[in-house]
Design an enzyme around this catalytic site. Structure first.
Site, mmCIF file in Angstrom:
data_model
loop_
_atom_site.group_PDB
_atom_site.id
_atom_site.type_symbol
_atom_site.label_atom_id
_atom_site.label_comp_id
_atom_site.label_asym_id
_atom_site.label_seq_id
_atom_site.Cartn_x
_atom_site.Cartn_y
_atom_site.Cartn_z
ATOM 1 N N ARG A 153 0.848 -1.192 0.000
ATOM 2 C CA ARG A 153 0.000 0.000 0.000
ATOM 3 C C ARG A 153 0.885 1.243 0.000
ATOM 4 O O ARG A 153 2.031 1.206 0.464
ATOM 5 C CB ARG A 153 -0.902 0.020 1.236
ATOM 6 C CG ARG A 153 -1.829 -1.181 1.368
ATOM 7 C CD ARG A 153 -2.627 -1.089 2.669
ATOM 8 N NE ARG A 153 -3.560 -2.214 2.817
ATOM 9 C CZ ARG A 153 -3.280 -3.347 3.455
ATOM 10 N NH1 ARG A 153 -2.065 -3.523 3.994
ATOM 11 N NH2 ARG A 153 -4.170 -4.315 3.544
ATOM 12 N N TYR A 177 -9.526 -9.912 -7.245
ATOM 13 C CA TYR A 177 -8.571 -10.007 -8.348
ATOM 14 C C TYR A 177 -8.843 -11.200 -9.260
ATOM 15 O O TYR A 177 -8.462 -11.196 -10.420
ATOM 16 C CB TYR A 177 -7.142 -10.044 -7.790
ATOM 17 C CG TYR A 177 -6.832 -8.767 -7.047
ATOM 18 C CD1 TYR A 177 -6.616 -7.580 -7.741
ATOM 19 C CD2 TYR A 177 -6.815 -8.734 -5.659
ATOM 20 C CE1 TYR A 177 -6.374 -6.398 -7.068
ATOM 21 C CE2 TYR A 177 -6.572 -7.555 -4.976
ATOM 22 C CZ TYR A 177 -6.354 -6.390 -5.691
ATOM 23 O OH TYR A 177 -6.128 -5.214 -5.024
ATOM 24 N N LYS A 226 -1.849 -2.681 8.067
ATOM 25 C CA LYS A 226 -3.020 -2.328 8.867
ATOM 26 C C LYS A 226 -3.051 -3.150 10.152
ATOM 27 O O LYS A 226 -2.674 -4.320 10.157
ATOM 28 C CB LYS A 226 -4.300 -2.578 8.063
ATOM 29 C CG LYS A 226 -4.505 -1.583 6.919
ATOM 30 C CD LYS A 226 -5.837 -1.818 6.233
ATOM 31 C CE LYS A 226 -6.075 -0.768 5.157
ATOM 32 N NZ LYS A 226 -7.379 -0.965 4.468
#
Length: 296
Positions: free
Chosen positions: A147, A277, A171
């Site tokens: 990210r 995906y 995260k």
């Protein structure tokens, strides 16, 4: 409204210390709560007086202002979590946000670059010092699928060139060890040994990628840099830093990578997020089928 401001600041500390959220996630929560605070101030409401209909009115205002469904859903989640924090700490008696009906989000598939487009984008920087740094940034984004918030927090100590991996804090303050390609390791090695030192203004800065001012990149700064190279590459798709992550995952799955392995690399806690995906790959297959099947 001073008490509301104090409660928001206390919630920020809770997110940072107890929940271990990233800086970017906390900033997003605080932006939502700033808008909520402004609403309460206009309506002359304290947090203990808020009713479900007040929250509905706030969300309706934000929706009419042009916010997309995804942003409204996130705002709703922020309100629910914030009011739960207030109730848990006995600042309020009830959580009025619990009664809100969840906003349904239509999942839109992000733009993904082809391998050829990605190659053109990554290799578009020139051979200047800034160009070699930008090349290294884009190479690592595509090689690792990290990210943007994770990339800008990477330090030089998080990179192991010899073993070919980087260490990332994602995260929920979760650590991931991500392998990188030989090519990206070579480019990173050159950047660390020969390029980074030319941006360094202080020996106490350990951030991997530095700007001209000797500081780490912001999300906005990284976005502008990538847009610059998109124009140079003449790629018409909507490219953001997150496009590298989408393309990374899609290309792995298209080439036969195991879904669980991709989940680990991306740091998804729920595999259903990673399954997006597979939908991207299926969409591409359908497009090729329609284009090339003789009986269209």
């Amino acid at each position: 409204m001073k008490q509301t401001e104090n409660n928001i600041l206390e919630y920020r500390s809770y997110l940072q210390i107890e929940k271990g959220l990233t800086r970017a996630s906390i900033d997003a929560y605080m932006q939502d709560l700033k808008q909520y605070h402004d609403f309460l101030e206009r309506k002359n409401l304290s947090l203990s007086d808020v009713k479900p209909e007040d929250l509905t009115g706030f969300l309706k205002e934000e929706s009419l202002s042009g916010k997309q469904t995804k942003s409204i859903a996130r705002l709703q989640s922020t309100l629910r979590n914030f009011h739960q924090f207030l109730q848990n700490n006995q600042y309020t008696v009830e959580n009025p946000a619990q009664l809100l009906s969840r906003v349904k989000i239509e999942q839109s598939l992000p733009d993904v670059l082809t391998v050829e487009e990605m190659e053109a984008l990554i290799t578009s920087p020139d051979d200047t010092i800034a160009g070699q740094r930008d090349h290294a940034i884009m190479e690592l984004l595509y090689a690792s699928g990290v990210r943007v918030s994770e990339l800008i927090d990477i330090t030089i100590d998080d990179v192991n060139i010899e073993m070919g991996f980087i260490n990332v804090i994602g995260k929920g303050n979760k650590q991931r060890i991500i392998p990188i390609t030989d090519r990206s390791a070579e480019i990173l090695d050159n950047y660390i040994k020969n390029i980074r030192l030319k941006f360094l203004k202080s020996e106490n800065v350990y951030t991997l990628f530095l700007t001209q001012r000797g500081k780490g990149f912001t999300r906005q700064g990284l976005w502008k840099m990538i847009k610059k190279y998109q124009l140079q590459s003449n790629i018409k798709k909507n490219i953001t830093p997150h496009t590298f992550r989408h393309s990374f995952a899609t290309h792995l799955i298209e080439n036969g990578a195991d879904l669980r392995a991709v989940q680990e690399l991306l740091g998804h806690s729920d595999i259903s997020t990673t399954q997006m995906y597979t939908h991207l790959s299926a969409k591409k297959i359908r497009e090729m089928y329609k284009k090339f099947h003789p009986r269209k």
